[in-house]
Design a protein around this motif. Sequence first.
Motif, PDB file in Angstrom:
ATOM      1  N   GLY A  15      34.629  51.600  -3.603  1.00 37.86           N
ATOM      2  CA  GLY A  15      33.957  52.685  -4.314  1.00 37.86           C
ATOM      3  C   GLY A  15      33.477  53.772  -3.380  1.00 37.86           C
ATOM      4  O   GLY A  15      33.524  54.965  -3.712  1.00 37.86           O
ATOM      5  N   SER A  16      33.032  53.383  -2.182  1.00 34.82           N
ATOM      6  CA  SER A  16      32.568  54.365  -1.205  1.00 34.82           C
ATOM      7  C   SER A  16      33.717  55.270  -0.754  1.00 34.82           C
ATOM      8  O   SER A  16      33.546  56.487  -0.605  1.00 34.82           O
ATOM      9  CB  SER A  16      31.957  53.644   0.000  1.00 34.82           C
ATOM     10  OG  SER A  16      31.481  54.555   0.959  1.00 34.82           O
ATOM     11  N   GLY A  17      34.887  54.682  -0.557  1.00 35.21           N
ATOM     12  CA  GLY A  17      36.047  55.488  -0.179  1.00 35.21           C
ATOM     13  C   GLY A  17      36.456  56.456  -1.270  1.00 35.21           C
ATOM     14  O   GLY A  17      36.738  57.630  -1.011  1.00 35.21           O
ATOM     15  N   MET A  75      31.679  50.329 -18.796  1.00 30.16           N
ATOM     16  CA  MET A  75      30.976  49.054 -18.870  1.00 30.16           C
ATOM     17  C   MET A  75      31.077  48.419 -20.256  1.00 30.16           C
ATOM     18  O   MET A  75      31.067  47.185 -20.373  1.00 30.16           O
ATOM     19  CB  MET A  75      29.500  49.254 -18.531  1.00 30.16           C
ATOM     20  CG  MET A  75      29.236  49.526 -17.079  1.00 30.16           C
ATOM     21  SD  MET A  75      27.467  49.741 -16.797  1.00 30.16           S
ATOM     22  CE  MET A  75      27.493  50.419 -15.130  1.00 30.16           C
ATOM     23  N   LEU A  76      31.159  49.229 -21.306  1.00 27.30           N
ATOM     24  CA  LEU A  76      31.154  48.672 -22.656  1.00 27.30           C
ATOM     25  C   LEU A  76      32.360  47.772 -22.919  1.00 27.30           C
ATOM     26  O   LEU A  76      32.196  46.619 -23.312  1.00 27.30           O
ATOM     27  CB  LEU A  76      31.063  49.795 -23.685  1.00 27.30           C
ATOM     28  CG  LEU A  76      29.728  50.539 -23.714  1.00 27.30           C
ATOM     29  CD1 LEU A  76      29.779  51.660 -24.728  1.00 27.30           C
ATOM     30  CD2 LEU A  76      28.592  49.588 -24.040  1.00 27.30           C
ATOM     31  N   ALA A  84      34.041  55.290 -10.448  1.00 25.24           N
ATOM     32  CA  ALA A  84      33.307  54.906 -11.651  1.00 25.24           C
ATOM     33  C   ALA A  84      33.653  53.475 -12.063  1.00 25.24           C
ATOM     34  O   ALA A  84      32.770  52.698 -12.458  1.00 25.24           O
ATOM     35  CB  ALA A  84      33.631  55.871 -12.790  1.00 25.24           C
ATOM     36  N   PHE A  85      34.928  53.111 -11.955  1.00 28.42           N
ATOM     37  CA  PHE A  85      35.352  51.766 -12.345  1.00 28.42           C
ATOM     38  C   PHE A  85      34.755  50.709 -11.414  1.00 28.42           C
ATOM     39  O   PHE A  85      34.266  49.671 -11.869  1.00 28.42           O
ATOM     40  CB  PHE A  85      36.876  51.670 -12.332  1.00 28.42           C
ATOM     41  CG  PHE A  85      37.390  50.314 -12.717  1.00 28.42           C
ATOM     42  CD1 PHE A  85      37.508  49.955 -14.048  1.00 28.42           C
ATOM     43  CD2 PHE A  85      37.761  49.388 -11.738  1.00 28.42           C
ATOM     44  CE1 PHE A  85      37.976  48.694 -14.405  1.00 28.42           C
ATOM     45  CE2 PHE A  85      38.224  48.133 -12.089  1.00 28.42           C
ATOM     46  CZ  PHE A  85      38.326  47.783 -13.431  1.00 28.42           C
ATOM     47  N   THR A  86      34.794  50.968 -10.104  1.00 29.47           N
ATOM     48  CA  THR A  86      34.233  49.993  -9.167  1.00 29.47           C
ATOM     49  C   THR A  86      32.723  49.844  -9.370  1.00 29.47           C
ATOM     50  O   THR A  86      32.195  48.742  -9.273  1.00 29.47           O
ATOM     51  CB  THR A  86      34.516  50.387  -7.707  1.00 29.47           C
ATOM     52  OG1 THR A  86      33.984  51.698  -7.440  1.00 29.47           O
ATOM     53  CG2 THR A  86      36.009  50.390  -7.422  1.00 29.47           C
ATOM     54  N   LEU A  87      32.042  50.951  -9.667  1.00 32.33           N
ATOM     55  CA  LEU A  87      30.606  50.890  -9.914  1.00 32.33           C
ATOM     56  C   LEU A  87      30.302  50.082 -11.171  1.00 32.33           C
ATOM     57  O   LEU A  87      29.370  49.259 -11.190  1.00 32.33           O
ATOM     58  CB  LEU A  87      30.035  52.303 -10.043  1.00 32.33           C
ATOM     59  CG  LEU A  87      28.544  52.415 -10.358  1.00 32.33           C
ATOM     60  CD1 LEU A  87      27.714  51.763  -9.251  1.00 32.33           C
ATOM     61  CD2 LEU A  87      28.140  53.872 -10.546  1.00 32.33           C
TER      62      LEU A  87
END
Length: 254
Positions: A50-52, A77-78, A124-127
């Motif tokens: 996610g940082s990358g 997330m939903l 967004a997905f990794t978070l």
Amino acid sequence: MDCWQFVSFFIRQLLCVLFLLPFWLKTPVNKRRLGSVKVTLFRSHLMLAGSGCLMVALTYLPLTTANALFYTAPLIMLPLSAWLFGEKTTTDKMVTTLIGFTGVIVILRPSEFHWATIFALGCAFTLALYNLLVKKLPLGKPVSITLFWTSLLSLPFAGVLSAFFWQPLSYFDFALIAASAFSTMGYHASAISTYKRSVTSHIALAEYSGLIFVTLFGVIWFEEFPDELTLVGILLIVLPMLLGHHKNELNTQL
């Protein structure tokens, strides 16, 4: 991708480990052991990925556009929470979240697609997955212990990348990294505490409010004033959430 990101990530995680080590040492032995190894290891490398993605998105996209895409994380997330944990959500919450996603699309302006938006969505997905996997961690573990192990397990791979892409840092760079480390720890500690105790759909709606602060910071620090479409998008994100919260309060009082 700016190779400086790998160096900064390694130093940031190392600072987190050093800061949390005294808390780990003071914790009883039965509570400081690593619980779910696979989940913790996976979450630690989600942070790196996610940082990358974050660095690529912020490098090539306007600040408002990048942050708007980051705020698709609560929407992601939903379905993930329904798939991973079987959580159910009401029609009202689903509609409110879809309206919020519409606001993100308005801010994004699909006609101005840029390849870096893929990395913003990846962030967004990794978070989203990082936060949801908190529910897979053992209960009863102090937040500081969870943060300690997550940071520690990210060091080997991050260390290899930082050694390969090493760049000298100034004192100012180090100060920024240290500030980022403490801010990141604060966020992750809050996320761990919240996602262990709450239903994902409730938190997902609340997370959209952060877009207001992003916009304010852009105006104050970078003199980035949002245009009309951006303001409309932000209103689509925030107003349904506020109205839904007000409705819930009225129902509780009745």
